[in-house]
Design a protein around this motif. Structure first.
Motif, mmCIF file in Angstrom:
data_model
loop_
_atom_site.group_PDB
_atom_site.id
_atom_site.type_symbol
_atom_site.label_atom_id
_atom_site.label_comp_id
_atom_site.label_asym_id
_atom_site.label_seq_id
_atom_site.Cartn_x
_atom_site.Cartn_y
_atom_site.Cartn_z
ATOM 1 N N LEU A 60 0.786 -1.406 0.222
ATOM 2 C CA LEU A 60 -0.352 0.038 0.310
ATOM 3 C C LEU A 60 0.836 1.084 0.220
ATOM 4 C CD1 LEU A 60 -2.236 -1.108 2.826
ATOM 5 C CD2 LEU A 60 -2.844 -0.868 0.402
ATOM 6 N N ARG A 61 0.047 2.445 -0.678
ATOM 7 C CA ARG A 61 0.802 3.490 -0.354
ATOM 8 C C ARG A 61 -0.132 4.511 -0.337
ATOM 9 N NH1 ARG A 61 2.839 1.337 -4.497
ATOM 10 N NH2 ARG A 61 1.583 2.053 -6.036
ATOM 11 N N THR A 62 -0.104 5.711 0.967
ATOM 12 C CA THR A 62 -1.038 6.295 1.368
ATOM 13 C C THR A 62 -1.376 8.176 1.101
ATOM 14 O OG1 THR A 62 -1.311 4.840 2.555
ATOM 15 C CG2 THR A 62 -2.925 7.009 3.479
ATOM 16 N N GLN A 63 -1.931 8.166 -0.057
ATOM 17 C CA GLN A 63 -1.667 9.978 -0.146
ATOM 18 C C GLN A 63 -3.301 10.853 0.753
ATOM 19 O OE1 GLN A 63 -1.377 10.570 -4.349
ATOM 20 N NE2 GLN A 63 -0.014 8.892 -4.071
ATOM 21 N N PHE A 64 -3.148 12.047 0.669
ATOM 22 C CA PHE A 64 -3.895 12.490 1.349
ATOM 23 C C PHE A 64 -4.941 13.992 -0.050
ATOM 24 C CE2 PHE A 64 -2.599 10.424 4.850
ATOM 25 C CZ PHE A 64 -2.967 10.061 5.721
ATOM 26 N N MET A 65 -5.523 13.786 -0.678
ATOM 27 C CA MET A 65 -6.187 15.342 -1.736
ATOM 28 C C MET A 65 -7.318 15.686 -1.479
ATOM 29 S SD MET A 65 -5.049 12.228 -4.902
ATOM 30 C CE MET A 65 -3.170 11.782 -5.717
ATOM 31 N N GLY A 66 -7.245 16.556 -0.982
ATOM 32 C CA GLY A 66 -8.011 17.646 -0.325
ATOM 33 C C GLY A 66 -8.771 16.916 1.161
ATOM 34 N N ASP A 67 -9.921 16.424 0.606
ATOM 35 C CA ASP A 67 -10.714 16.165 1.989
ATOM 36 C C ASP A 67 -10.889 14.361 1.533
ATOM 37 O OD1 ASP A 67 -12.226 15.914 -0.684
ATOM 38 O OD2 ASP A 67 -14.367 16.458 0.886
ATOM 39 N N ARG A 68 -9.524 13.748 0.957
ATOM 40 C CA ARG A 68 -10.109 12.714 0.690
ATOM 41 C C ARG A 68 -8.724 11.701 1.056
ATOM 42 N NH1 ARG A 68 -14.434 11.964 -1.655
ATOM 43 N NH2 ARG A 68 -14.958 9.586 -2.173
ATOM 44 N N GLU A 92 -11.951 7.181 -0.364
ATOM 45 C CA GLU A 92 -12.737 7.288 0.616
ATOM 46 C C GLU A 92 -12.448 8.956 1.403
ATOM 47 O OE1 GLU A 92 -16.259 7.543 2.607
ATOM 48 O OE2 GLU A 92 -15.347 5.014 2.236
ATOM 49 N N GLU A 93 -13.851 10.089 1.376
ATOM 50 C CA GLU A 93 -13.815 10.647 2.089
ATOM 51 C C GLU A 93 -13.306 11.137 3.698
ATOM 52 O OE1 GLU A 93 -17.221 12.629 2.590
ATOM 53 O OE2 GLU A 93 -17.883 12.645 0.148
ATOM 54 N N SER A 94 -12.086 11.888 3.784
ATOM 55 C CA SER A 94 -11.463 11.840 5.679
ATOM 56 C C SER A 94 -12.323 11.943 6.194
ATOM 57 C CB SER A 94 -10.475 12.993 4.773
ATOM 58 O OG SER A 94 -9.709 12.952 4.210
ATOM 59 N N GLU A 95 -14.101 12.145 6.342
ATOM 60 C CA GLU A 95 -14.386 12.402 7.399
ATOM 61 C C GLU A 95 -15.835 11.467 7.092
ATOM 62 O OE1 GLU A 95 -14.294 14.256 10.463
ATOM 63 O OE2 GLU A 95 -12.220 15.152 9.602
ATOM 64 N N PRO A 102 -11.298 6.091 7.251
ATOM 65 C CA PRO A 102 -11.667 6.632 5.672
ATOM 66 C C PRO A 102 -10.341 5.212 5.124
ATOM 67 C CG PRO A 102 -11.324 8.573 7.202
ATOM 68 C CD PRO A 102 -11.117 7.310 7.927
ATOM 69 N N SER A 103 -9.302 4.661 5.697
ATOM 70 C CA SER A 103 -8.035 4.299 5.556
ATOM 71 C C SER A 103 -7.981 2.617 5.276
ATOM 72 C CB SER A 103 -6.919 4.559 6.217
ATOM 73 O OG SER A 103 -6.298 5.501 6.414
ATOM 74 N N SER A 104 -9.406 2.168 6.232
ATOM 75 C CA SER A 104 -9.570 0.639 5.656
ATOM 76 C C SER A 104 -10.312 0.092 4.937
ATOM 77 C CB SER A 104 -9.843 0.161 7.013
ATOM 78 O OG SER A 104 -11.319 0.624 7.518
ATOM 79 N N ASN A 105 -11.405 1.467 4.639
ATOM 80 C CA ASN A 105 -12.582 2.061 3.584
ATOM 81 C C ASN A 105 -11.959 1.787 1.891
ATOM 82 O OD1 ASN A 105 -14.358 1.772 5.736
ATOM 83 N ND2 ASN A 105 -15.198 3.430 5.248
#
Length: 196
Positions: A60-68, A92-95, A102-105
């Protein structure tokens, strides 16, 4: 014992047994508009173990893009005759106001998409012609090529854009060797901290 890639892919192309398939609601404009068939991430792990005899890996690689939250997943199956990798994203939306985080979804979405790219559960992604309020999806017969058009191999001239399998393997091995050499060199080169 490892199986061949062809044997594994042939099993992936078979429809998933109904006992492994769940349903979840689908929403449109915040109102439930039907249900969709899906396979849970942990069930996909069991199916991967079953068909590959445990010879698979997930990165896996995780990124945060805006609210996602965006997860890039890489699924590799290992056969007696080589390895094959497929990559996909999940987001997934961060909220999250529903189930999970969000991460597991997003990871579950990426895993389902990677599996589908191998053919495992691919038919669940095919939208049916149904106009009823049902799930709108239908189980299709397995495609002979995992649902993907097989490209004809170009002549060995790389400038044409398409590589033969042998050319790709040589290029991949060369790239792996270059990365290994670079990492080895970095380990052999003393850093400033080592000199003090």
């Amino acid at each position: 014992m490892k199986r061949t890639i062809a044997e594994i892919l042939a099993d992936f192309e078979k429809p998933i047994e109904r006992e492994y398939i769940n349903q979840k609601p689908v929403f449109s404009k915040k109102q439930e508009s039907g249900k969709v068939d899906y396979v849970a991430w942990h069930t996909l792990c069991r199916l991967l173990n079953k068909h590959t005899n445990g010879y698979w890996e997930w990165r896996l690689r995780t990124q945060f893009m805006g609210d996602r939250t965006v997860i890039e997943g890489s699924l590799t199956i290992h056969g007696s005759d080589g390895s094959l990798t497929r990559e996909a994203t999940g987001n997934e939306e961060s909220e999250v106001d529903g189930y999970g985080d969000p991460s597991s979804n997003a990871e579950a979405m990426a895993l389902r998409r990677c599996c589908a790219k191998f053919g495992l559960g691919l038919s669940l992604w095919e939208k049916g012609k149904s106009t009823s309020k049902g799930n709108g999806f239908k189980q299709l017969p397995p495609a002979s090529t995992n649902g993907f058009k097989q490209l004809a191999a170009a002549p060995s001239n790389e400038s044409k854009g398409t590589l033969t399998r042998e050319e790709w393997e040589r290029k991949f091995k060369k790239q792996q060797q270059a990365e290994f050499d670079e990492e080895t060199q970095a380990c052999l080169t003393p850093s400033i901290g080592d000199l003090c």
